[in-house]
Design an enzyme around this catalytic site. Sequence first.
Site, mmCIF file in Angstrom:
data_model
loop_
_atom_site.group_PDB
_atom_site.id
_atom_site.type_symbol
_atom_site.label_atom_id
_atom_site.label_comp_id
_atom_site.label_asym_id
_atom_site.label_seq_id
_atom_site.Cartn_x
_atom_site.Cartn_y
_atom_site.Cartn_z
ATOM 1 N N SER A 177 0.862 -1.193 0.000
ATOM 2 C CA SER A 177 0.000 0.000 0.000
ATOM 3 C C SER A 177 0.893 1.236 0.000
ATOM 4 O O SER A 177 2.077 1.152 0.370
ATOM 5 C CB SER A 177 -0.833 -0.010 1.287
ATOM 6 O OG SER A 177 -1.540 1.198 1.437
ATOM 7 N N TYR A 231 -1.399 -0.759 10.544
ATOM 8 C CA TYR A 231 -1.612 -1.101 9.129
ATOM 9 C C TYR A 231 -0.329 -0.840 8.334
ATOM 10 O O TYR A 231 0.112 -1.682 7.547
ATOM 11 C CB TYR A 231 -2.778 -0.295 8.563
ATOM 12 C CG TYR A 231 -3.098 -0.589 7.114
ATOM 13 C CD1 TYR A 231 -3.622 -1.824 6.733
ATOM 14 C CD2 TYR A 231 -2.889 0.368 6.119
ATOM 15 C CE1 TYR A 231 -3.917 -2.098 5.400
ATOM 16 C CE2 TYR A 231 -3.190 0.103 4.788
ATOM 17 C CZ TYR A 231 -3.699 -1.131 4.430
ATOM 18 O OH TYR A 231 -3.990 -1.393 3.104
#
Length: 249
Positions: free
Chosen positions: A144, A157
């Site tokens: 990501s 995350y």
Amino acid sequence: MNTNNIEGKVVVITGASSGLGEETARHLSAKGASVALGARRTERIESLAKEINSKDGKAIAVTTDVTQRDQVKNLVDSAVDEFGRVDVMLNNAGLMPLSQIESLKIDEWDQMIDVNIKGVLYGIAAALPYMKEQKSGHFINISSVAGHKTFPGSTVYSATKSAVRVISEGLRQEVTPYNIRTTIISPGAVKTELLEHISDDDIQKTNKEYVGEVGLTPDAYARLVAFTISGPEEVDINEILFRPTAQEL
Ligand SMILES: NC(=O)c1ccc[n+]([C@@H]2O[C@H](COP(=O)([O-])OP(=O)(O)OC[C@H]3O[C@@H](n4cnc5c(N)ncnc54)[C@H](OP(=O)(O)O)[C@@H]3O)[C@@H](O)[C@H]2O)c1
């Protein structure tokens, strides 16, 4: 004639029940790949497999929780039983329940570590023996923008998505003798169900507004996955980092 280096390939996709994985399954199968779809929501992957098979594609659905290593192995083994080999392992399943550390949502930390890191490792463990034997293969692991940047609420995350990049780079170096390609794809904002699992109402609202405004549709990702597969086997695209043009972060 195989002109795209995708036709005839066997692609295993985790997280194929929604969002990026679902769209990629459709996209690759339209280009001639056989796809093995893994996710926990059986009815969703079965209905997607049915849709693909009804359009002369080749798909199987295998209920898979990526936190369970036996289930990930079963997914890859089923692909090999059905289609004879595994050419691409797309470790796409992931979740992003953003929150500030001080909220102490420890169960969500555990879940992200289990799905986003261990799930990827289990996917590697399941497919690597086949790829070594074949002397060919391709791991595509999904990180990501948050694997490159940390911001308030993204700490755990971002840690898991940084880990995906580290694991992928180590894997890349180690598997060069086996002719295996390794790609990291690091998306920016794309409109999927990813934000539904944010349990902090304020963070969810802010993110939904932002992604609703600038987010891409999943076909942008699917086309990039196809691009990394379709190049010549001797060219390994190691990472693609992409964002909506309007995304600042
Ligand atoms: N959308 C974005 O803006 C964005 C940006 C950067 C990175 N990503 C990454 O892209 C990947 C795909 O996410 P998405 O945006 O498509 O979100 P999504 O629509 O929520 O899809 C997530 C997928 O992961 C699967 N999944 C979650 N937990 C699982 C488990 N324990 N076992 C098996 N599958 C599991 C879900 O299937 P089930 O619930 O049916 O199991 C679902 O198919 C994720 O790794 C995410 O971190 C997305």
